[in-house]
Design a protein around this motif. Structure first.
Motif: not given
Length: 225
Positions: A8-21, A140-146
């Motif tokens: 449900l969230w992949q369309p808006v959060l997919a970019d996060e998984t490509s970040k170094p953190y 790293g969790w804080e970056k994701f939840t931000d």
């Protein structure tokens, strides 16, 4: 172990998984699980995102850190599964809910009905080592939840953001309060509930804000099980 963002969230959060953190976070959580007991269980880390889609989200309640006692954390902040005794913060929430709206204190602390009504209940840090509060902070969790907060803030529809305690209130800078409502008070923990949580009437304030923007209110009564 891969941390898989719910569909449900992949369309808006997919970019996060490509970040170094993200790779560092995955490796850290995997190493912790290999050597320690970690909460919540792997299949419940993203429960909040699985239960409440971006489109459904009309209230965001931000917690800090999952419960670190056995069987408590299941991926919804402040909630515990059926059969688990309500922790002190949750007891205080129910106490305020009774004062605020007359809701009966339920025999369980399972807040699933709130999630199903569009309340996204996330912790800023989504995993924790057993019996060790804040043991997974700054990994790293804080970056994701931000990023989650930013995506909810970007919604064209009005959202109520609920920030209890100084830690959560630091996230107010991520929220456009000209379009959304921010409800702040002390944290419901026993350490601070008497200093501004009790009497703050957050539940009726949330419903008033929703109603003012033409949105359906939350039915706060948690049923007995």
């Amino acid at each position: 172990m891969a941390l898989t963002i719910p569909a449900l969230w992949q369309p808006v959060l997919a970019d996060e998984t490509s970040k170094p953190y993200w790779n560092d976070l995955e490796a850290f959580v995997a190493a912790e699980r290999a050597e320690q007991q970690v909460f919540p269980p792997e299949d419940q880390v993203f429960s909040a995102l699985e239960l409440t889609s971006p489109e459904q989200t009309k209230v965001l309640l931000l917690g800090q850190d999952p419960y670190h006692g056995p069987g408590q954390a299941h991926g919804l902040c402040f909630s515990v599964l059926p059969g688990i005794k309500a922790p002190p913060s949750l007891k205080n929430m129910f106490k305020e809910l009774k004062t605020d709206l007359g809701c009966v204190v339920p025999n369980n602390g399972y807040l699933l009905p709130w999630a199903k009504q569009g309340m996204l209940m996330i912790n800023a840090v989504m995993t924790v080592r057993a019996h060790t509060a804040n043991s997974h902070k700054n990994r790293g969790w804080e970056k994701f939840t931000d990023a989650v907060i930013r995506q909810v803030n970007a919604k064209p529809e009005h959202v109520v953001f609920v920030l209890w305690g100084a830690y959560a209130q630091k996230k107010a800078s991520l929220i456009d309060n000209s379009r959304h409502t921010i409800i702040q008070s002390a944290h419901p923990s026993p350490l601070s509930a008497d200093n501004g949580f009790f009497g703050s009437r957050p539940f009726s304030k949330i419903n008033a804000a929703l109603e003012a923007h033409g949105q359906s209110q939350i039915d706060w009564q948690i049923p007995n099980l």
